[in-house]
Design a protein around this motif. Structure first.
Motif, PDB file in Angstrom:
ATOM      1  N   ILE A 103      68.059  13.069  26.557  1.00 49.17           N
ATOM      2  CA  ILE A 103      68.215  12.893  24.989  1.00 49.17           C
ATOM      3  C   ILE A 103      69.764  13.400  24.407  1.00 49.17           C
ATOM      4  O   ILE A 103      70.167  12.707  23.527  1.00 49.17           O
ATOM      5  N   ILE A 104      70.256  14.220  24.907  1.00 51.13           N
ATOM      6  CA  ILE A 104      71.639  14.804  24.592  1.00 51.13           C
ATOM      7  C   ILE A 104      72.765  13.518  24.938  1.00 51.13           C
ATOM      8  O   ILE A 104      73.468  13.130  24.313  1.00 51.13           O
TER       9      ILE A 104
ATOM     10  N   THR B 220      61.672  16.755  18.537  1.00 52.05           N
ATOM     11  CA  THR B 220      61.025  17.821  18.185  1.00 52.05           C
ATOM     12  C   THR B 220      59.873  18.204  19.141  1.00 52.05           C
ATOM     13  O   THR B 220      59.815  19.293  19.768  1.00 52.05           O
ATOM     14  N   THR B 221      59.148  17.222  19.728  1.00 52.92           N
ATOM     15  CA  THR B 221      58.282  17.504  20.912  1.00 52.92           C
ATOM     16  C   THR B 221      58.920  17.685  22.225  1.00 52.92           C
ATOM     17  O   THR B 221      58.229  18.442  22.918  1.00 52.92           O
ATOM     18  N   VAL B 222      59.886  17.187  22.481  1.00 54.59           N
ATOM     19  CA  VAL B 222      60.770  17.684  23.547  1.00 54.59           C
ATOM     20  C   VAL B 222      61.126  19.104  23.511  1.00 54.59           C
ATOM     21  O   VAL B 222      61.100  20.040  24.456  1.00 54.59           O
ATOM     22  N   LEU B 223      61.486  19.536  22.364  1.00 60.33           N
ATOM     23  CA  LEU B 223      61.718  20.857  22.248  1.00 60.33           C
ATOM     24  C   LEU B 223      60.701  21.791  22.642  1.00 60.33           C
ATOM     25  O   LEU B 223      60.939  22.899  23.201  1.00 60.33           O
TER      26      LEU B 223
ATOM     27  N   ALA C  68      66.956  24.285  24.864  1.00 56.18           N
ATOM     28  CA  ALA C  68      66.214  23.855  23.847  1.00 56.18           C
ATOM     29  C   ALA C  68      66.971  24.298  22.374  1.00 56.18           C
ATOM     30  O   ALA C  68      66.963  23.505  21.480  1.00 56.18           O
ATOM     31  N   PHE C  69      67.750  25.392  22.584  1.00 55.00           N
ATOM     32  CA  PHE C  69      68.338  26.042  21.432  1.00 55.00           C
ATOM     33  C   PHE C  69      69.324  25.110  21.192  1.00 55.00           C
ATOM     34  O   PHE C  69      69.929  24.805  20.121  1.00 55.00           O
TER      35      PHE C  69
ATOM     36  N   VAL D 116      72.396  20.993  17.823  1.00 58.23           N
ATOM     37  CA  VAL D 116      72.694  19.715  17.458  1.00 58.23           C
ATOM     38  C   VAL D 116      72.276  18.779  16.565  1.00 58.23           C
ATOM     39  O   VAL D 116      72.841  18.046  15.806  1.00 58.23           O
ATOM     40  N   TYR D 117      70.862  18.618  16.611  1.00 61.64           N
ATOM     41  CA  TYR D 117      70.153  17.790  16.178  1.00 61.64           C
ATOM     42  C   TYR D 117      69.623  18.369  14.691  1.00 61.64           C
ATOM     43  O   TYR D 117      69.335  17.563  13.758  1.00 61.64           O
TER      44      TYR D 117
END
Length: 276
Positions: free
Chosen positions: A31-32, A123-126, A268-269, A274-275
């Protein structure tokens, strides 16, 4: 294709290779790098970029096959010289691997559209990263100090099935296949190394199947312009996955899962900052 694109392919391959089989979620890392490396290139449409991800994932899978080549030869019954010895010993069976694959394979087929539509978001990945980290911490907390199952050859059919149930958690992006299945194996009384070995062996057929189907659907994107990008990414992912897997397997019994869990929470943080 210029040298910058080749460098990007190498970096993306490194990210995939280092994270695909470590319990840190390759999805979270991709994702990053998506926004940093893929979306900025004009020739990399959404479909070409997705095809590239499949190609580098196949590079990582090939690394597992290389590391466990003797094991796969045994499972497939191709080693005729050792056949009698193998039959006389307690060995991991292909049927046990298949039993472990069934739960996630069934759920994956039934809910594929739902997962693709609703679960692939930041959001779900976090959520997957954090909840998966908590599971890993709990697995280490409640793991046996002297596990009864020290090697993958001691796994029972029942344990294989229950590890398969834990693998279903990895259908949630960010949860991590290795993180969920190693945690499950440890909670079932296996050593971290035995759980990791079974996780990697079990990952090959399910990932080859999923990646193979995706590749067939996206075959038209193997253009002359994109091919060097794909090849370099594949090689990079293979090399670094090979290094990562061998390093991880040597250390897992000693370092266990908590360090990876802490890293996931930090990741996750970072993604959240970033997003959001």
């Amino acid at each position: 294709m210029d040298i910058i694109m080749i460098v990007k392919a190498i970096i993306l391959g490194i990210v995939e290779g280092l994270t695909e089989f470590a319990p840190v979620s390759s999805t979270g890392h991709m994702i990053i790098v998506d926004d940093m490396w893929l979306q900025s290139e004009q020739f990399l449409t959404k479909y070409v970029a997705n095809t590239f991800k499949i190609v580098i994932q196949l590079g990582s899978i090939l690394a597992v096959v290389v590391v466990f080549k003797d094991r796969f030869i045994d499972l497939l019954g191709l080693n005729k010289l050792k056949k009698e010895t193998i039959e006389s010993e307690k060995r991991l069976k292909l049927s046990q691997v298949i039993v472990g694959l069934i739960p996630a394979a069934v759920l994956g087929v039934l809910f594929e559209d739902y997962i693709d539509k609703y679960l692939f978001s930041i959001t779900t990945v976090l959520i997957g990263l954090v909840v998966g980290a908590i599971l890993m911490i709990l697995a280490d907390r409640f793991s046996s100090k002297d596990p009864m199952i020290q090697t993958v050859d001691q796994i029972t059919f029942k344990q294989a099935l229950f590890i398969g149930f834990f693998q279903c958690l990895s259908l949630w992006p960010g949860f991590s296949r290795s993180g969920s299945t190693i945690s499950g194996g440890v909670l079932l009384g296996m050593s971290h190394r035995a759980a990791a070995d079974f996780t990697f062996i079990m990952a090959v057929p399910i990932m080859v199947g999923a990646s193979g189907l995706s590749l067939l659907k996206n075959w038209q994107y193997f253009t002359f312009e994109a091919l060097p990008f794909f090849i370099v990414g594949f090689i990079s992912a293979f090399v670094f996955a090979l290094i990562s897997i061998r390093f991880f397997l040597k250390l897992i019994n000693r370092i266990k899962l908590v360090p990876f869990a802490i890293y996931r929470i930090v990741l996750a943080f970072a993604i959240y900052i970033v997003y959001f």
